[in-house]
Design an enzyme around this catalytic site. Structure first.
Site, PDB file in Angstrom:
ATOM      1  N   GLU A 179       0.896  -1.621   0.141  1.00  0.00           N
ATOM      2  CA  GLU A 179       0.322  -0.110   0.067  1.00  0.00           C
ATOM      3  C   GLU A 179       0.947   1.488   0.075  1.00  0.00           C
ATOM      4  O   GLU A 179       0.673   2.299   1.339  1.00  0.00           O
ATOM      5  CB  GLU A 179      -0.972   0.458   1.262  1.00  0.00           C
ATOM      6  CG  GLU A 179      -1.633  -0.889   1.219  1.00  0.00           C
ATOM      7  CD  GLU A 179      -3.005  -1.575   1.701  1.00  0.00           C
ATOM      8  OE1 GLU A 179      -2.677  -0.956   3.259  1.00  0.00           O
ATOM      9  OE2 GLU A 179      -3.930  -1.265   1.525  1.00  0.00           O
ATOM     10  N   GLU A 370      -5.292  -8.470  -1.261  1.00  0.00           N
ATOM     11  CA  GLU A 370      -6.253  -8.268   0.364  1.00  0.00           C
ATOM     12  C   GLU A 370      -7.753  -7.903   0.027  1.00  0.00           C
ATOM     13  O   GLU A 370      -7.663  -6.746  -0.567  1.00  0.00           O
ATOM     14  CB  GLU A 370      -5.394  -6.895   1.141  1.00  0.00           C
ATOM     15  CG  GLU A 370      -4.085  -7.355   1.564  1.00  0.00           C
ATOM     16  CD  GLU A 370      -3.754  -6.077   2.902  1.00  0.00           C
ATOM     17  OE1 GLU A 370      -4.677  -5.130   3.814  1.00  0.00           O
ATOM     18  OE2 GLU A 370      -2.644  -5.328   2.410  1.00  0.00           O
TER      19      GLU A 370
END
Ligand code: BG6
Length: 473
Positions: A179, A370
């Site tokens: 991320e 995810e």
């Protein structure tokens, strides 16, 4: 029709949220160890409150986490029982380079992951390795100010060279930074950046980001040189921004928010800074130091695939009055969506939209690394855990994922849901915010036996994998 035959089903974890053993095996301290559970957490996460060492007033959940350091064999056996094709995990940087600027890696750390990867291969589970999942050795934070310093690129090159060399033949899929966009919203947790009063926040952060982007491109270069079979991906906290209304100003606001996120992948996948970013820097007086060779490095070594996390879409408007919670990035409440117990908005169709947007923009293979639901689970008297809400969430998302492949033609490599085994929450530090198919007996303050048990969703996901997504129950 349907998903590819070699579709990589599995689950994803991060070192600091599950390993524990923060001071064993020669491991050094990392930023992620120092983020306490409780009301001060966000001040530390955002780099507003300096927490460079432990104190007695706080509880630090990453120190022990779910002790996967000692229990990974048992945990991988459970993943294998569900039929995992892949297991996404991350390397604790400070296990390999305890201070961060050493010349040679720590053998005990290297050996730990080698054993772990071999354990995966015993069950034909392909490891998918995040090189850094938010962590940065505290040695580098204290001596260099973490990614604000260009020297970090050298230390990162050392790290990846050690990893690619040692794990050649054991690991093929790599992600450079988890991320990567989160550093803008959570500077200390996302990148070890503590901001001093009066600093130009945007300039510090975009400078750090520039270093990460160059380091990421160099990692791709080194990965391919060491083993041409290596596949390197970037990783984005994704989720399309919607405009709150069709008022042109709201639509424009959502466009700007979307590209604030795309910016990272624009550079990592296309190999150059987009003009809108350069204009923003100019307009806002953000001066980024770039070396003459950087442009060529970025251009020559784009990523092989694009991975992302998806929990929700986000909504924005020209005039924002109130925000709701979200995956590290709050947004306006979307009146059409339900919310999780932690206020995260639930939007399965948004996953299809996000997959399409990314694929149309980059035309590179995608990987969902995810997705999942953080919820409170109840252990019944007979020990069972009936997490139908989790099954429902995942079923709806997987349905939309399959439509994106089947009906829209998105090239998708795999799906690793977040937290197949309960672990420490990154956002809140809690254990009671559970994502797993496997329950772990541990509470927010470290009490519990750490015993593992199978939830109802465990059997559901096993069937999903067995049928390659044909039977969603
Ligand atoms: C992502 C992170 O932001 O979302 C994970 O990559 C994190 O580290 C996950 O755990 C879920 O968020 P949370 O706050 O519920 O743990």
């Amino acid at each position: 029709m349907g998903l590819r035959k070699d579709f990589l089903w599995g689950g994803a974890t991060a070192a600091n949220q599950c390993e524990g053993a923060y001071n064993l095996g020669g491991r050094g301290l990392a930023n992620v160890d120092l983020i306490p559970v409780g009301e001060d957490r966000w001040a530390v996460v955002e780099g507003r409150m300096k927490m460079f060492e432990f104190d007695d007033e706080h509880f630090y959940p990453a120190k022990g986490a779910i002790d996967m350091y000692h229990r990974y064999k048992e945990d991988i056996a459970l993943f294998a029982e569900m039929g995992f094709k892949t297991y996404r995990l991350s390397i604790g940087w400070s296990r390999i380079f305890p201070i961060g600027d050493e010349e040679t890696p720590n053998e005990e750390g290297l050996q730990f992951y080698e054993d772990l990867f071999k354990e995966c291969h015993k069950y034909n589970i392909e490891p998918l390795v995040t090189i850094t999942h938010f962590d940065c050795p505290m040695g580098l934070v204290e001596k260099y100010g973490s990614w604000r310093s260009r020297e970090m690129i050298t230390f990162y090159e050392r790290l990846v060279t050690a990893l690619f060399t040692r794990y050649k033949g054991l690991v093929k899929y790599w992600l450079t930074f988890n991320e990567i966009n989160v550093i803008l919203h959570a500077p200390f947790m996302g990148g070890g950046i503590y901001l001093e009063e009066g600093e130009n926040r945007q300039e510090v952060l975009y400078q750090a980001i520039h270093h990460e982007l160059v380091a990421s491109a160099l990692a791709t270069k080194i990965a391919h040189e060491i083993d041409p079979n290596n596949m390197v991906g970037c990783m984005l906290a994704a989720g399309q921004y919607y405009p709150l209304t069709c008022k042109p100003e709201d639509v424009w606001a959502s466009h700007v928010s979307n590209r604030e996120n795309y910016f990272f992948v624009d550079v990592q996948a296309r190999g150059y800074y987009p003009t809108y970013a350069l204009k923003k820097f100019e307009k806002e007086g953000i001066n980024i130091k770039m070396e003459p060779e950087d442009a060529e490095i970025l251009r020559k070594y784009p990523v092989d695939f694009i991975s992302f996390s998806y929990y929700q879409t986000r909504t924005t408007a020209a005039q924002v009055d109130e925000l709701s919670e979200g995956n590290l990035i709050p947004s306006v409440t979307n009146p059409y969506l339900e919310q999780s117990e932690w206020g995260w908005q639930i939007d399965p169709l948004g996953l299809r939209t996000t997959l399409n947007s990314l694929y149309e923009r980059y035309q590179k293979p995608l990987f969902i690394v995810e997705n999942g639901l953080g919820a409170v689970d109840t252990v019944e008297e007979d020990g069972s855990i009936n997490d139908d809400y989790r099954i429902d969430y995942m079923r709806k998302h997987i349905k939309e994922m399959i439509k994106a492949v089947d009906e829209d033609g998105v090239d998708l490599l795999g799906y690793t849901m977040w937290g197949p085994i309960d672990l420490v929450s990154a956002g809140t530090g809690e254990m009671k915010k559970r994502y797993g198919f496997i329950y772990v007996d541990r509470d927010n303050y470290g009490n519990g036996t750490l015993d593992r048990s199978r939830k109802k969703s465990f059997y559901w996901y096993k069937r999903v994998i067995e049928t390659n997504g044909e039977d969603l129950g």
